[in-house]
Design an enzyme around this catalytic site. Structure first.
Site, PDB file in Angstrom:
ATOM      1  N   GLY A  58      12.115  21.371  13.843  1.00  0.00           N
ATOM      2  CA  GLY A  58      12.672  20.489  12.662  1.00  0.00           C
ATOM      3  C   GLY A  58      12.892  19.304  13.172  1.00  0.00           C
ATOM      4  O   GLY A  58      12.746  18.773  14.320  1.00  0.00           O
ATOM      5  N   LEU A  59      13.588  18.501  12.007  1.00  0.00           N
ATOM      6  CA  LEU A  59      13.756  16.969  12.306  1.00  0.00           C
ATOM      7  C   LEU A  59      15.103  16.887  13.510  1.00  0.00           C
ATOM      8  O   LEU A  59      15.728  17.679  13.854  1.00  0.00           O
ATOM      9  CB  LEU A  59      14.375  16.295  11.102  1.00  0.00           C
ATOM     10  CG  LEU A  59      13.413  16.287  10.033  1.00  0.00           C
ATOM     11  CD1 LEU A  59      14.135  15.673   8.767  1.00  0.00           C
ATOM     12  CD2 LEU A  59      12.166  15.321  10.334  1.00  0.00           C
ATOM     13  N   SER A  60      15.106  15.752  14.028  1.00  0.00           N
ATOM     14  CA  SER A  60      16.217  15.498  14.925  1.00  0.00           C
ATOM     15  C   SER A  60      17.708  15.544  14.112  1.00  0.00           C
ATOM     16  O   SER A  60      17.729  15.041  13.066  1.00  0.00           O
ATOM     17  CB  SER A  60      15.941  13.916  15.590  1.00  0.00           C
ATOM     18  OG  SER A  60      17.222  13.704  16.289  1.00  0.00           O
ATOM     19  N   GLY A  61      18.437  16.204  14.755  1.00  0.00           N
ATOM     20  CA  GLY A  61      19.646  16.479  14.077  1.00  0.00           C
ATOM     21  C   GLY A  61      19.778  17.727  13.243  1.00  0.00           C
ATOM     22  O   GLY A  61      20.855  18.026  12.538  1.00  0.00           O
ATOM     23  N   SER A  62      18.793  18.501  12.984  1.00  0.00           N
ATOM     24  CA  SER A  62      18.628  19.464  12.134  1.00  0.00           C
ATOM     25  C   SER A  62      19.410  20.641  12.470  1.00  0.00           C
ATOM     26  O   SER A  62      19.862  21.620  11.868  1.00  0.00           O
ATOM     27  CB  SER A  62      17.239  20.279  11.789  1.00  0.00           C
ATOM     28  OG  SER A  62      16.794  20.427  13.145  1.00  0.00           O
ATOM     29  N   GLY A  63      19.699  20.823  13.997  1.00  0.00           N
ATOM     30  CA  GLY A  63      20.667  21.924  14.596  1.00  0.00           C
ATOM     31  C   GLY A  63      19.631  22.886  15.274  1.00  0.00           C
ATOM     32  O   GLY A  63      20.222  24.028  15.708  1.00  0.00           O
ATOM     33  N   LYS A  64      18.364  22.483  15.810  1.00  0.00           N
ATOM     34  CA  LYS A  64      17.693  23.440  16.595  1.00  0.00           C
ATOM     35  C   LYS A  64      18.320  23.815  17.742  1.00  0.00           C
ATOM     36  O   LYS A  64      18.144  24.981  18.102  1.00  0.00           O
ATOM     37  CB  LYS A  64      16.460  22.760  16.810  1.00  0.00           C
ATOM     38  CG  LYS A  64      15.573  22.152  15.673  1.00  0.00           C
ATOM     39  CD  LYS A  64      14.174  21.373  16.328  1.00  0.00           C
ATOM     40  CE  LYS A  64      14.424  19.959  16.739  1.00  0.00           C
ATOM     41  NZ  LYS A  64      15.162  19.001  16.341  1.00  0.00           N
ATOM     42  N   SER A  65      18.728  22.802  18.623  1.00  0.00           N
ATOM     43  CA  SER A  65      19.289  23.018  20.026  1.00  0.00           C
ATOM     44  C   SER A  65      20.671  23.842  19.739  1.00  0.00           C
ATOM     45  O   SER A  65      20.926  24.853  20.597  1.00  0.00           O
ATOM     46  CB  SER A  65      19.496  21.640  20.763  1.00  0.00           C
ATOM     47  OG  SER A  65      18.464  21.288  20.901  1.00  0.00           O
ATOM     48  N   SER A  97       8.629  18.859  17.719  1.00  0.00           N
ATOM     49  CA  SER A  97       7.315  19.318  17.267  1.00  0.00           C
ATOM     50  C   SER A  97       6.597  18.941  16.113  1.00  0.00           C
ATOM     51  O   SER A  97       6.353  20.061  15.393  1.00  0.00           O
ATOM     52  CB  SER A  97       7.020  20.694  17.834  1.00  0.00           C
ATOM     53  OG  SER A  97       7.905  21.654  17.297  1.00  0.00           O
TER      54      SER A  97
END
Length: 207
Positions: free
Chosen positions: A34-41, A108
């Site tokens: 997902g985009l930077s800041g999407s909440g992945k981490s 990615s």
């Protein structure tokens, strides 16, 4: 392509199935994209904590963290992004062979790169988790001020601004963290793992 002919693959005396049996759960890659800041981490780490609390072996490979070591020689060109994901895919495969549930949190952005990782694993060992948070929400968060810098032209090749993001076509899991709290997002992932018999039912931690 392997650059040397003078190497041989050495087979372990312990199989992946035996390691999984020892751990009492299957191993798999949960690939958060997902985009930077999407909440992945944030989601990946919360899932790992919930699994750990239930004595499920798991580990998070985080995009930023990997660039401090293994991938510190890579930039953000399309070629370097491809190599970044290739390396992580190989590391994730080793973790799966070790019997560990592996969570990766990487933008990615290119579909082909993610598909190559999937193709390098067995059919049930890759779960694509699309954190489908809208660009405007990601920009509002922008804790690192990366979007602001990209808008000002201080960063080039930034995904979602002047570089593409190719969303998954048919991900196993889709999460919009802007529409549900973290606990619900985590439970969504845990439910998938339980329903598809990777682990027994695990409950997300209330935060």
């Amino acid at each position: 392509m392997v650059k040397s002919d003078n190497i041989t693959w050495h087979q372990s005396q312990v199989s992946k199935a035996e390691r999984q049996a020892l751990n009492h759960h299957k191993s798999v890659v949960l690939w958060f994209t997902g985009l930077s800041g999407s909440g992945k981490s944030t989601i990946a780490n919360a899932v790992e904590k919930a699994l750990f609390d239930q004595q499920v072996g798991s580990y998070v490979l985080d995009g930023d963290n990997m660039r401090f070591g293994l991938n510190k020689n890579l930039g953000f060109s399309a070629e370097d992004r491809e190599e970044n994901i290739r390396r992580i895919g190989e590391v994730a495969k080793l973790f799966v062979d070790a019997g560990v549930i592996t969570l990766t949190a990487f933008i990615s952005p290119y579909r082909a790169d993610r598909d190559k990782v999937r193709a390098n694993l067995e059919v049930d060992e890759f779960i694509e988790v699309f954190v489908d948070t809208p660009l405007e929400v990601c920009e509002q968060r922008d804790v690192k001020q990366l979007y602001a810098k990209a808008r000002r032209g201080e960063i080039t090749g930034f995904t979602g601004i002047d570089a593409p993001y190719e969303a998954p076509i048919d991900p196993e899991i889709t999460i919009d963290k802007s529409k549900q709290p973290l606990t619900a997002s985590v439970q969504q992932v845990l439910n998938y793992l339980a329903e598809h018999h990777y682990v027994s039912l695990v409950t997300a931690n209330e935060n």
